[in-house]
Design a protein around this motif. Structure first.
Motif, short mmCIF file in Angstrom:
data_model
loop_
_atom_site.label_atom_id
_atom_site.label_comp_id
_atom_site.label_asym_id
_atom_site.label_seq_id
_atom_site.Cartn_x
_atom_site.Cartn_y
_atom_site.Cartn_z
N SER A 68 0.83 -1.20 0.00
CA SER A 68 0.00 0.00 0.00
C SER A 68 0.86 1.25 0.00
O SER A 68 2.07 1.21 0.25
N LEU A 69 0.19 2.35 -0.31
CA LEU A 69 0.77 3.68 -0.16
C LEU A 69 0.05 4.39 0.97
O LEU A 69 -1.16 4.25 1.12
N ALA A 70 0.78 5.16 1.75
CA ALA A 70 0.17 5.90 2.87
C ALA A 70 0.78 7.28 2.97
O ALA A 70 1.95 7.48 2.59
N TRP A 71 -0.02 8.21 3.46
CA TRP A 71 0.52 9.54 3.71
C TRP A 71 -0.10 10.17 4.94
O TRP A 71 -1.20 9.86 5.34
N ASP A 72 0.65 11.07 5.51
CA ASP A 72 0.21 11.90 6.65
C ASP A 72 0.71 13.30 6.34
O ASP A 72 1.90 13.60 6.48
N ILE A 73 -0.20 14.16 5.89
CA ILE A 73 0.15 15.49 5.39
C ILE A 73 -0.58 16.54 6.22
O ILE A 73 -1.74 16.36 6.58
N ASN A 74 0.11 17.63 6.53
CA ASN A 74 -0.55 18.73 7.21
C ASN A 74 0.04 20.05 6.73
O ASN A 74 1.20 20.13 6.31
N ALA A 75 -0.79 21.09 6.79
CA ALA A 75 -0.37 22.43 6.40
C ALA A 75 -1.12 23.44 7.25
O ALA A 75 -2.23 23.16 7.72
N TRP A 76 -0.52 24.59 7.45
CA TRP A 76 -1.22 25.65 8.18
C TRP A 76 -0.88 27.02 7.62
O TRP A 76 0.16 27.22 7.01
N TYR A 77 -1.82 27.94 7.84
CA TYR A 77 -1.62 29.34 7.47
C TYR A 77 -2.14 30.21 8.61
O TYR A 77 -3.23 29.97 9.15
#
Length: 257
Positions: A68-77
């Motif tokens: 599988s492929l997995a991601w944990d992404i976050n961004a803020w402004y």
């Protein structure tokens, strides 16, 4: 008097100068000048709006049964006190060609201390036939000894109360080689048969990732992660003929800017 002088005097006031100094400044400079200087200080010491993006995990995973492929992404402004956070985590099964899980969160974040923020907003699960929208309340920050903590509670549009807690730590082996332990646990207040989820603690994860920072913003890594279904959720997995615990090898990239 030049603006730089006003700013210097404002710094004395803002950062704890004696009362006599504040009285002196107020006596010799008009209120509008002092207010402008104070606003300049606030802006230069954390009032700017900034943007941050991080793919903490973007990885290929392989265990005894699946790839599988997995991601944990976050961004803020935002600024120092108030921010808009966007978070996304997902797992895509390469064998079936479908997402095992996918969640997107939009949160307002407010600093409640120098190291912790309280967060609230909405999350949505993109699961075929079982998609849910949740109200979210959580806390995120840096605990003593530099443990990164993220705890959240979710109330779905079906009335289901669930939650998750995650902790990470970074151990510098060298200036560029970093070992990152990670642990997470999830729970549900009630059984959710549609999602094969039992009440109580539902699963636990523990992993190690070793990354090499080619530059600070770009780091490939390898690692291992163990996942265990718990309680009634493990019973659901057993009834479906699935393993209650798995160990996966992972390889991926950590990127931020």
């Amino acid at each position: 008097m030049k603006t730089s002088t006003w700013t210097a005097l404002a710094c004395m006031i803002a950062f704890g100068a004696p009362v006599a100094a504040q009285d002196y400044a107020d006596a010799y400079y008009p209120p509008e000048a002092m207010n402008a200087a104070l606003e300049a200080v606030r802006h230069e010491t954390g009032g700017q709006r900034q943007f941050y993006f991080q793919a903490n995990r973007f990885e290929y995973r392989s265990d005894d049964e699946t790839q599988s492929l997995a991601w944990d992404i976050n961004a803020w402004y935002g600024g120092r006190l108030n921010r808009l956070w966007i978070k996304s985590d997902a797992a895509y099964d390469l064998d079936s060609g479908a997402f095992d899980e996918a969640r997107l969160e939009a949160l307002w974040s407010r600093a409640i201390s120098p190291y912790f923020d309280v967060q609230t907003g909405l999350a949505h699960d993109f699961e075929s036939g079982n998609g849910r929208t949740h109200a979210v309340l959580g806390i995120q920050g840096l605990a003593p000894y530099w443990f990164e903590i993220d705890v959240a509670t979710y109330l779905s549009d079906q009335g289901e109360l669930t939650g998750a807690a995650e902790v990470e730590y970074e151990l510098l082996l060298t200036q560029r080689l970093i070992l990152q332990p990670r642990a997470a646990v999830s729970w549900s207040a009630d059984a959710i048969p549609d999602l094969d989820t039992g009440s109580g603690f539902t699963d636990i994860q523990a992993g190690l990732r070793l990354r090499y920072e080619i530059v600070r913003q770009f780091a490939p890594y390898v690692g291992v992660e163990w996942t265990r279904q718990l309680g009634d959720t493990a019973d659901y997995a057993r009834a479906a003929g699935a393993d209650q615990d798995t160990t996966a090898l992972v390889a991926g990239l950590r990127v931020w800017f």
